[in-house]
Motif scaffolding. Structure first.
Motif, PDB file in Angstrom:
ATOM      1  N   GLU A   1       4.523  -1.917   5.096  1.00 30.84           N
ATOM      2  CA  GLU A   1       6.223  -1.478   3.971  1.00 30.84           C
ATOM      3  C   GLU A   1       5.801  -2.405   3.449  1.00 30.84           C
ATOM      4  O   GLU A   1       5.865  -2.444   1.633  1.00 30.84           O
ATOM      5  CB  GLU A   1       7.272  -0.939   4.475  1.00 30.84           C
ATOM      6  CG  GLU A   1       7.216  -0.501   5.188  1.00 30.84           C
ATOM      7  CD  GLU A   1       6.751   0.585   6.686  1.00 30.84           C
ATOM      8  OE1 GLU A   1       6.452   1.252   7.623  1.00 30.84           O
ATOM      9  OE2 GLU A   1       6.105  -0.691   7.216  1.00 30.84           O
ATOM     10  N   GLU A   2       5.551  -3.809   3.482  1.00 28.39           N
ATOM     11  CA  GLU A   2       5.981  -5.204   3.279  1.00 28.39           C
ATOM     12  C   GLU A   2       4.549  -4.704   2.137  1.00 28.39           C
ATOM     13  O   GLU A   2       4.489  -5.772   0.422  1.00 28.39           O
ATOM     14  CB  GLU A   2       6.011  -6.307   4.021  1.00 28.39           C
ATOM     15  CG  GLU A   2       5.337  -7.516   2.772  1.00 28.39           C
ATOM     16  CD  GLU A   2       5.015  -8.646   3.575  1.00 28.39           C
ATOM     17  OE1 GLU A   2       5.485 -10.101   3.002  1.00 28.39           O
ATOM     18  OE2 GLU A   2       5.891  -8.861   4.513  1.00 28.39           O
TER      19      GLU A   2
ATOM     20  N   ALA B   1       1.186   3.463   1.716  1.00 23.00           N
ATOM     21  CA  ALA B   1       2.530   2.746   1.332  1.00 23.00           C
ATOM     22  C   ALA B   1       2.363   2.309   0.048  1.00 23.00           C
ATOM     23  O   ALA B   1       2.980   2.333  -0.036  1.00 23.00           O
ATOM     24  CB  ALA B   1       2.099   1.500   2.202  1.00 23.00           C
ATOM     25  N   THR B   2       1.356   1.868  -0.556  1.00 20.08           N
ATOM     26  CA  THR B   2       1.590   1.749  -1.875  1.00 20.08           C
ATOM     27  C   THR B   2       2.082   3.508  -2.700  1.00 20.08           C
ATOM     28  O   THR B   2       2.689   3.015  -3.511  1.00 20.08           O
ATOM     29  CB  THR B   2       0.371   1.488  -2.252  1.00 20.08           C
ATOM     30  OG1 THR B   2      -0.089   0.220  -1.563  1.00 20.08           O
ATOM     31  CG2 THR B   2       0.565   0.875  -4.204  1.00 20.08           C
TER      32      THR B   2
ATOM     33  N   GLY C   1       2.720  -2.306   1.211  1.00 25.55           N
ATOM     34  CA  GLY C   1       3.460  -1.008  -0.054  1.00 25.55           C
ATOM     35  C   GLY C   1       3.726  -1.802  -1.173  1.00 25.55           C
ATOM     36  O   GLY C   1       3.638  -2.019  -2.269  1.00 25.55           O
ATOM     37  N   GLN C   2       4.886  -2.725  -0.997  1.00 21.38           N
ATOM     38  CA  GLN C   2       5.863  -3.688  -2.181  1.00 21.38           C
ATOM     39  C   GLN C   2       4.863  -4.467  -2.707  1.00 21.38           C
ATOM     40  O   GLN C   2       4.909  -4.738  -3.826  1.00 21.38           O
ATOM     41  CB  GLN C   2       7.154  -4.418  -1.594  1.00 21.38           C
ATOM     42  CG  GLN C   2       7.981  -2.669  -0.751  1.00 21.38           C
ATOM     43  CD  GLN C   2       8.531  -2.307  -2.105  1.00 21.38           C
ATOM     44  OE1 GLN C   2       8.267  -2.186  -3.114  1.00 21.38           O
ATOM     45  NE2 GLN C   2       9.523  -1.284  -1.033  1.00 21.38           N
TER      46      GLN C   2
ATOM     47  N   SER D   1      11.940  12.037  -2.105  1.00 21.52           N
ATOM     48  CA  SER D   1      11.783  10.017  -2.739  1.00 21.52           C
ATOM     49  C   SER D   1      11.924  10.325  -4.610  1.00 21.52           C
ATOM     50  O   SER D   1      12.535   9.870  -5.044  1.00 21.52           O
ATOM     51  CB  SER D   1      11.075   9.249  -2.379  1.00 21.52           C
ATOM     52  OG  SER D   1       9.659   9.026  -2.983  1.00 21.52           O
TER      53      SER D   1
ATOM     54  N   SER E   1       3.666  -5.828   7.323  1.00 18.12           N
ATOM     55  CA  SER E   1       4.445  -4.350   7.961  1.00 18.12           C
ATOM     56  C   SER E   1       3.593  -3.431   6.479  1.00 18.12           C
ATOM     57  O   SER E   1       3.151  -4.143   5.934  1.00 18.12           O
ATOM     58  CB  SER E   1       5.358  -4.357   7.816  1.00 18.12           C
ATOM     59  OG  SER E   1       5.965  -4.632   6.753  1.00 18.12           O
TER      60      SER E   1
ATOM     61  N   LYS F   1       3.835   5.281  -1.496  1.00 11.67           N
ATOM     62  CA  LYS F   1       5.589   5.479  -1.631  1.00 11.67           C
ATOM     63  C   LYS F   1       5.880   4.478  -2.136  1.00 11.67           C
ATOM     64  O   LYS F   1       7.021   4.904  -2.800  1.00 11.67           O
ATOM     65  CB  LYS F   1       5.113   5.413   0.163  1.00 11.67           C
ATOM     66  CG  LYS F   1       5.112   6.629   0.862  1.00 11.67           C
ATOM     67  CD  LYS F   1       5.236   6.563   2.602  1.00 11.67           C
ATOM     68  CE  LYS F   1       5.080   6.617   3.601  1.00 11.67           C
ATOM     69  NZ  LYS F   1       5.052   6.502   4.716  1.00 11.67           N
ATOM     70  N   VAL F   2       5.303   3.311  -2.161  1.00 14.16           N
ATOM     71  CA  VAL F   2       6.578   3.212  -3.319  1.00 14.16           C
ATOM     72  C   VAL F   2       6.074   2.641  -4.796  1.00 14.16           C
ATOM     73  O   VAL F   2       7.326   3.625  -5.489  1.00 14.16           O
ATOM     74  CB  VAL F   2       5.558   0.545  -3.275  1.00 14.16           C
ATOM     75  CG1 VAL F   2       6.235   0.162  -4.031  1.00 14.16           C
ATOM     76  CG2 VAL F   2       5.917   0.808  -1.759  1.00 14.16           C
TER      77      VAL F   2
END
Length: 341
Positions: free
Chosen positions: A256-257, A36-37, A259-260, A71, A254, A39-40
């Motif tokens: 996603e959060e 996830a990290t 990872g952000q 991306s 999540s 990806k960000v």
């Protein structure tokens, strides 16, 4: 506490904040928080280069690489196949990176261990929890410090449970790495790895003032880690896993959060190194470092707050266990790697 709007705004500005060519090494980015990290940061940086250390290049290429490159067409991702739990494999991939790079901006470590019950030993005769949660991470860090020390603002992040350390288990035979089966329980191994991470990072930060070290507790995140962990406990564990998953998806953060949040930790000025603070390169970012005085080592909670010098670690460090545990780790490195030659 760092709010999500603040984090998203920061991450959205990374193309302006960070020069092209950001270089990072990820251990544990084939799933969960590491992925996830990744990806960000892939979507947020200009022409970054990422080394991903993992078990299967074919699986990563099939399942994740297309989304990552779509991306950001400028990203370069080099997958290095290795068993991260094995010190000899850690050395092999680090040697490759050392020949390819002149500096390193970020080392991000989040390999998961799902062992339950009896110790499960690697081919190097180290329990898998101690191997993945501590020794392999410290070997990666030690090997890559030359590159990190050649960067302007390098950062090392270990995802485990910073701020949640337990008393260090010190048996009569001084086997703090629990290589003696008589000293071993799963709970003890997990707690030991958490405390050892913080002790080792405190020691390394004192020797490497140019590098910012972070031991992060990400909180409860809706990855499949809990499912894997419980499933190792036989039929009862599988049932518990099946029951826990809906609750996890509803109540946990999540991926996603998370990872952000980790991308923010990896790039924010709130967590400067000791050299950056003392030299005036940056102002103290407001995060309390372990031990105070701009030590360059941060124990970070799930909301971005940091934990200062607590009684527990303070007492252990007064007994010089930061230096002792690092010496013990280096002894294991020598023993294991000499035996593999």
């Amino acid at each position: 506490m760092t709010s999500i709007p603040t984090i998203l705004s920061h991450n959205a500005s990374l193309r302006e904040r960070i020069a092209p060519g950001f270089v990072a090494v990820f251990a544990g980015a084939t799933s969960g928080i590491g992925l996830a990290t990744l990806k960000v940061l892939t979507a947020s940086l200009v022409a970054p280069r990422f080394y991903v250390i993992g078990h299967s290049k074919a699986k990563f290429t099939l399942q994740h690489l297309p989304d990552l490159t779509s991306s950001n067409a400028q990203v370069e991702i080099i997958f290095l196949e290795a068993e991260v739990s094995l010190l000899k494999d850690v050395d092999r991939v680090c040697n490759h990176i050392l020949t390819e790079e002149s500096h390193l901006d970020l080392l991000f470590m989040s390999p998961e261990s799902v062992s339950l019950g009896e110790p499960q030993y690697t081919a190097e005769n180290i329990d898998i929890i101690i191997a993945l949660s501590y020794l392999s991470r410290m070997r990666l860090t030690a090997n890559l410090l030359p590159l990190l020390n050649h960067d302007e603002s390098p950062r090392v992040i270990s995802i485990l449970a910073g701020g949640h350390e337990k008393p260090l288990f010190i048996p009569h035979d001084q086997d703090v790495l629990l290589r003696n089966k008589e000293n071993y329980t799963t709970t003890r191994a997990v707690n030991q790895a958490i405390t050892l991470n913080s002790l080792a990072f405190s020691h390394l930060a004192s020797l490497n003032p140019r590098v910012s070290f972070m031991h992060v507790y990400p909180g409860w995140v809706a990855t499949d880690f809990l499912n894997k962990f419980l499933s190792n406990g036989g039929m009862a564990g599988k049932i518990a896993s099946w029951m826990a998953w809906p609750v996890t998806k509803f109540a946990a953060m999540s991926p996603e959060e998370c990872g952000q949040r980790q991308a923010f930790l990896a790039t924010s000025d709130r967590y400067p190194s000791r050299e950056q603070i003392l030299s005036g390169q940056v102002e103290d970012g407001g995060a309390e470092s372990h031990g105070g005085g701009g030590s360059g080592f941060y124990r970070v909670l799930e909301d971005g707050r940091t934990v200062g010098k607590t009684f527990l670690l303070g007492r252990i460090e007064e007994e010089e266990w930061s230096e002792k545990v690092w010496s013990l780790a280096e002894r294991v490195f020598r023993e294991v790697l000499a035996g593999m030659n």
